[in-house]
Design a protein around this motif. Structure first.
Motif, short mmCIF file in Angstrom:
data_model
loop_
_atom_site.label_atom_id
_atom_site.label_comp_id
_atom_site.label_asym_id
_atom_site.label_seq_id
_atom_site.Cartn_x
_atom_site.Cartn_y
_atom_site.Cartn_z
N ALA A 219 58.10 30.55 57.22
CA ALA A 219 56.77 30.45 57.81
C ALA A 219 55.69 30.67 56.76
O ALA A 219 55.96 30.98 55.59
N GLN A 220 54.44 30.55 57.23
CA GLN A 220 53.28 30.82 56.40
C GLN A 220 52.19 31.45 57.27
O GLN A 220 52.18 31.28 58.49
N TYR A 221 51.27 32.18 56.62
CA TYR A 221 50.12 32.71 57.33
C TYR A 221 49.11 31.60 57.58
O TYR A 221 48.96 30.67 56.79
N ASP A 222 48.40 31.69 58.70
CA ASP A 222 47.31 30.77 58.98
C ASP A 222 46.17 31.06 58.00
O ASP A 222 45.79 32.21 57.80
N GLN A 223 45.62 30.02 57.40
CA GLN A 223 44.61 30.20 56.35
C GLN A 223 43.19 30.27 56.90
O GLN A 223 42.24 30.48 56.12
N ASN A 224 43.00 30.10 58.19
CA ASN A 224 41.66 30.18 58.76
C ASN A 224 41.17 31.63 58.73
O ASN A 224 41.76 32.50 59.35
N PRO A 225 40.04 31.91 58.01
CA PRO A 225 39.58 33.30 57.90
C PRO A 225 38.80 33.80 59.11
O PRO A 225 38.59 35.00 59.27
N ASP A 226 38.35 32.89 59.98
CA ASP A 226 37.54 33.27 61.14
C ASP A 226 38.46 33.57 62.32
O ASP A 226 39.08 32.67 62.89
#
Length: 327
Positions: A219-226
């Protein structure tokens, strides 16, 4: 700020309970119907976790001394090196070994079996990662737990091999019956790879190594900072113990938040403010009595959004899976 949000949510939820005309003729609140106010026995839904997972376990027999390669129904490939399987004392096992495999590559199957992509991140907050696949891998010999003394290869098929992924495991609870909370494994890498098929074709995907058995996610982390917090009001009588609420991301491989329960507000909540603003997703309420009880509510995530479960439908497990996969 928290107090303001608390009062705001309380006012909204209170408003949902009663609807009165000017002559004070009141209709039953939408939250009260169609489910009874009395608490629902949670034994059936608690049993549903293993009722869902156990029948889906695939088993393979390997030689303990020779190891081998197995391939799951959905394309997972596992490569066990020779002379790498031991008993609890560390002695090599030469006889037959059973490999158990569970594969989860769809949101529907994951939710049915009460799995999420909830992950304890580096800031000790829980956020749902974006997973290419979640697996359970175990080894036994003569009914006893077996172990690996060196890394085994795990291949997860995927047509897109351009992403930077990590391996996540569930170190605090690796067993098949666990409510999995993922943590990033810093001791191994995930690389783009491919395997050759007997018919001359190739399958692309991602390769990683494991030594500890149990749960694994690529998996990966979601890159959306908001980010924001989300809430869902379930029908009266439902809380943790007899139901769960998931928030399923749209247009991702696997992105599933498992909500906790806020006793003060009487709502399910994500609680860590880790849901990306602007993402489309669906609140999925699930319970089970004699059959599964399912309700969905698709929303565009905005700050402090509240979903409401108004009415549930009785569905089979296969219908539940298909309905979620078709969201």
């Amino acid at each position: 700020m928290k107090k303001i949000i608390f009062l705001w949510i309380t006012c909204i939820l209170t408003g949902l309970y009663l609807s009165c005309s000017e002559d004070e003729t009141c209709e039953a609140g939408v939250i009260e119907l169609p489910n009874a106010v009395a608490l629902v026995d949670g034994a059936s839904y608690q049993a549903a976790l293993l009722d869902c997972r156990i029948p889906k376990v695939q088993t393979f027999t390997l030689s303990g001394s020779e190891g081998g390669q197995v391939e799951g129904n959905t394309g997972t490939a596992i490569f066990i090196p020779p002379q790498s399987i031991t008993n609890s004392d560390g002695a090599l096992i030469d006889g037959p070994v059973t490999l158990e495999l569970l594969e989860f590559y769809t949101n529907g199957a994951s939710v049915a079996c009460q799995l999420s992509t909830n992950t304890l991140n580096d800031a000790n907050a829980i956020e749902p990662t974006l997973s290419k696949g979640m697996l359970y891998i175990n080894l036994t010999s003569n009914g006893e737990q077996a172990f690996l003394n060196e890394g085994a290869q795990v291949f997860v098929p995927n047509t897109d091999t351009s992403q930077n992924l990590n391996q996540f495991t569930s170190p605090t609870c690796p067993n098949i019956e666990c409510e999995v909370l993922w943590e990033r494994n810093l001791n191994t890498e995930v690389t783009a790879s491919q395997i050759d098929n007997p018919d001359g074709t190739v399958t692309t995907g991602y390769l990683t190594f494991i030594q500890d058995l149990g749960w694994i996610s690529i998996a990966q982390y979601d890159q959306n900072p908001d980010r924001t917090i989300i809430y869902n009001k379930a029908p009266s009588g439902y809380a943790l113990g007899n139901s769960k609420v998931f928030f399923v991301y749209e247009d991702t491989d696997l992105g599933i938040a498992l909500l906790s329960y806020n006793d003060a507000l009487n709502v399910f909540t994500e609680s860590f403010s880790q849901i990306p603003i602007g993402r489309v997703g669906t609140f999925v309420f699930v319970s089970r009595t004699t059959t599964y009880q399912l309700a969905t509510d698709t929303v565009l995530v905005s700050p402090e959004i509240i979903g409401v479960t108004l009415e549930t439908s009785a569905v089979s497990e296969s219908d539940l899976i298909n309905m979620i996969n078709n969201l």
